[in-house]
Design a protein around this motif. Structure first.
Motif: not given
Length: 320
Positions: A148-153, A164-174, A192-199
């Protein structure tokens, strides 16, 4: 701050599309479909409501990760993202252990299984060629022919600190299941910590009843609180000042009906969004201050379409 609403899993089939259209018309920012074993499929619901609405964002909240091969799950998500750009979020979770055991999909390490599945799905959605010989996921040079040109979150519907830590390290939302108190939202943000994915967004489901009669609103949401004394809900109530009292009350009660009946009004008001529209709006603002980016209201009662109308009065513009 976005305010959404869930599409109840047991809504009569004839009401599903009218409910979605009306949520769109009323000005809700998002509509979240639910995939629970034995009810309706998540991707099918999402496709249907996206097709009959104009602007509302649709979330799948959530699909059990291990129930699908990640390559085929990515294909489903990519199709919806292509057909409805910017309007779809796909959510995955561990799945309810009892249900997952029923279908033979509960592995020895649910966290490893979840991590392998969701990271593979997100990589595929972002156009990567994925080779992974994991404990649960095995992909050999798999890619989407037209990512997809605009990948879904990709969101994680989880509650424990390691998930929760896995979510923060890899994904767009929790996505946090109901109930979400301000204390739980703050704790989840920390875990979640400091997310790896901005936003990275934090989304919370909330049982809700908008009614000028606060006592009537409390009575409407009480049946939905039957599970908060169970071990699965421990993370939700642990940060609350009354956590030990709640567990003690649950142990004293003969059944869930007695538990919800004896639950103090103050606990009900803390665990849900209830009362007049201005009171619910104030609670939403409190949750935002605690770290939620989106509050998703869970309609209750027999008349779900009527509940949708009343919930809309708590939107910033009071519904359209």
């Amino acid at each position: 701050m976005r305010t959404g609403v869930t599409l109840p899993r047991d809504l009569p089939t004839a009401d599903v599309l009218p409910f979605a259209r009306r949520a769109d018309e009323l000005g809700f920012d998002s509509l979240w479909v639910i995939e629970d074993l034995g009810f309706r499929g998540g991707f099918a619901q999402a496709a249907a409501v996206l097709a009959v609405t104009q602007r509302i964002h649709v979330g799948l909240g959530i699909a059990p990760a291990a129930a699908r091969n990640p390559a085929f799950a990515a294909m489903e998500a990519a199709t919806l993202a292509d057909l409805f750009p910017g309007r779809f979020t796909v959510g995955f979770g561990h799945g309810v252990p009892f249900w997952m055991r029923q279908v033979g999909a509960w592995g020895a390490s649910p966290l490893t299984s979840f991590t392998e599945h969701v990271t593979a799905v997100r990589r595929l959605l972002h156009g990567e060629t994925v080779t992974l010989d994991g404990r649960y996921v095995h992909l050999d040079g798999v890619r989407l022919e037209t990512p997809p040109a605009h990948p879904p979150a990709v969101a994680a519907g989880v509650r424990g600190p390691r998930s929760l830590a896995v979510s923060g390290a890899h994904l767009d939302a929790t996505l946090l299941a109901e109930p979400v108190t301000p204390e739980y939202a703050r704790l989840a943000r920390e875990q979640i910590g400091t997310p790896a994915v901005e936003g990275h967004r934090l989304i919370g489901y909330e049982l809700a009843a908008v009614d000028d009669d606060l006592a009537r609103a409390r009575a409407a949401v009480r049946p939905g609180l039957v599970w908060v004394g169970l071990p699965d809900a421990a993370a939700h109530v642990a940060p609350s000042a009354y956590a030990e009292e709640l567990r003690a009350l649950h142990a004293q009660c003969a059944d869930a009906e007695e538990f919800t009946r004896r639950m103090p009004d103050a606990w009900v008001e803390d665990l849900t969004l209830v009362g007049p529209a201005e009171r619910v709006r104030a609670r939403i603002a409190e949750l935002r201050a605690a770290g939620l980016d989106e509050v998703v209201l869970f309609p209750v009662g027999e008349d779900r379409l009527g509940a949708l109308e009343s919930l809309a009065t708590a939107l910033p513009d009071g519904g359209r």
